[in-house]
Structure formats: C-alpha cells, structure tokens
Design an enzyme around this catalytic site. Sequence first.
Site, short mmCIF file in Angstrom:
data_model
loop_
_atom_site.label_atom_id
_atom_site.label_comp_id
_atom_site.label_asym_id
_atom_site.label_seq_id
_atom_site.Cartn_x
_atom_site.Cartn_y
_atom_site.Cartn_z
N GLN A 1 41.56 29.89 34.94
CA GLN A 1 41.53 28.45 35.43
C GLN A 1 41.70 27.41 34.36
O GLN A 1 42.08 26.21 34.95
CB GLN A 1 40.23 28.23 36.09
N CYS B 1 36.66 37.68 40.46
CA CYS B 1 35.90 39.14 39.12
C CYS B 1 34.94 38.71 38.62
O CYS B 1 33.67 39.85 38.60
CB CYS B 1 36.08 38.57 38.14
ZN LIG Z 1 38.25 37.77 36.04
#
Ligand SMILES: [Zn+2]
Length: 208
Positions: free
Chosen positions: A142, A172
């Site tokens: 990100q 995740c």
């Molecule tokens: Zn991840």
Amino acid sequence: MDRSVAVNPLHDSEDGYQKVDHYNPRTVQRIAEKYKEILKDLGEDPQREGLAKTPERVAKSLQFLTHGYDLDPAAILRSAMFREEYQQMVIVKDIEIYSLCEHHLLPFFGKAHVAYIPNGHIVGLSKIPRVVDAFARRLQVQERLTVEIRNCIQDTLQPLGVAVVLEAQHLCMIMRGIQKQHSTATTSAFTGEFEHEKTRSEFIRLIS
Ligand SMILES: [Zn+2]
C-alpha cells in the site's frame, strides 16, 4: 517479457489505457500447469470436477489482476491534459482500489482520495481513477502504491501540489487473523502546496 497479456487494439489504446480481453494461451497454459501441482501439494485432486478448470481460471484471473504492468499511467494522464488557468484544489475521492499484496498474493482493497492544484494544466477527471487502477493492478504494498500515484501525477501534470490518501483492508491481515477484523490501513503522500498544514487540512476535511 512473455507474461504478455493480449489486448484489444480497438479499445482506445492511444491513451495508454488498454482493456484486457484475452490472454496469451501459452502463458495461461504455463501458469495453469503450476497450479495443478500446487493443488496436488495441498492434498487436492486436480482432476475432480470442481477443480478441473480451476488452474486455467486462476491463471487468467492472476493475469487480469496484474494487468497494470501493461499500462502506462503517465500516458493515460497525457492523453487528456488541457491548458487551464484554474488554480483551486481539484479532488477525486472514494476511488475504489483493488490490489494484491506482494507478500502473500492476497487482495487488499479500499478507497483512494486524490487531489491536485493545477499549475496551467488540468486533466480529464476520469483519468485519475485510471491512473490509480494502473498502479493498483500490480503486485503491491500500500505504501508504494500511494507514492507511485503521487509521483506519476506530480511528474506528468507538474501541478502546484498533489495529495494522495489510501485507506485499505488487507485480507492477509484479516484472514490470517493477525489483526482485528475490519482494521484499515491508511497511507498518504503529499507534494508542494500540500506540504503546508493549511492546504493539507483543507484536503483532509474535504475527504472526510
Ligand atoms: Zn500481505
């Protein structure tokens, strides 16, 4: 590079945006073969009915989810830049993002908010979400996604400032139970006028 995703040349490719239509059969085949092995290693039977076509589907789906590698975000912006003396903040907010975390190949998704202050040129508003998408449809983190969007707009449009805020949920983290469900990660990157407290807080106020 032969991960090549074939594109439909009729779809306005001059502006750097190409729709992914179909895939190189050999690349699909190669990725699918590996997924067959992965299914076996997971204790599954890749021949059973429900899984028979899964390796091929996954191969196509992965290529679609990473088709941003074949897009040129700067070209997308350049295709719709116009001379204009407007010098107020332009904001495009709540742009949907869907990306893949490069550490786990699991999705992260959320919203992007982008602003810039023109310096002689404006850009067609629909191009901003396309730029976001061109960077998001790659293996990402990100933080880098945020900075790449900012840098592309700054370098191409050369405005008085750019602001990018991303809010995303990472599967995740959520699915692997590392953090509380629904926790959101926020990242931001600024240039120029947005380095000043006053402009930045106006932007934050307008997107919240
Ligand atoms: Zn991840």
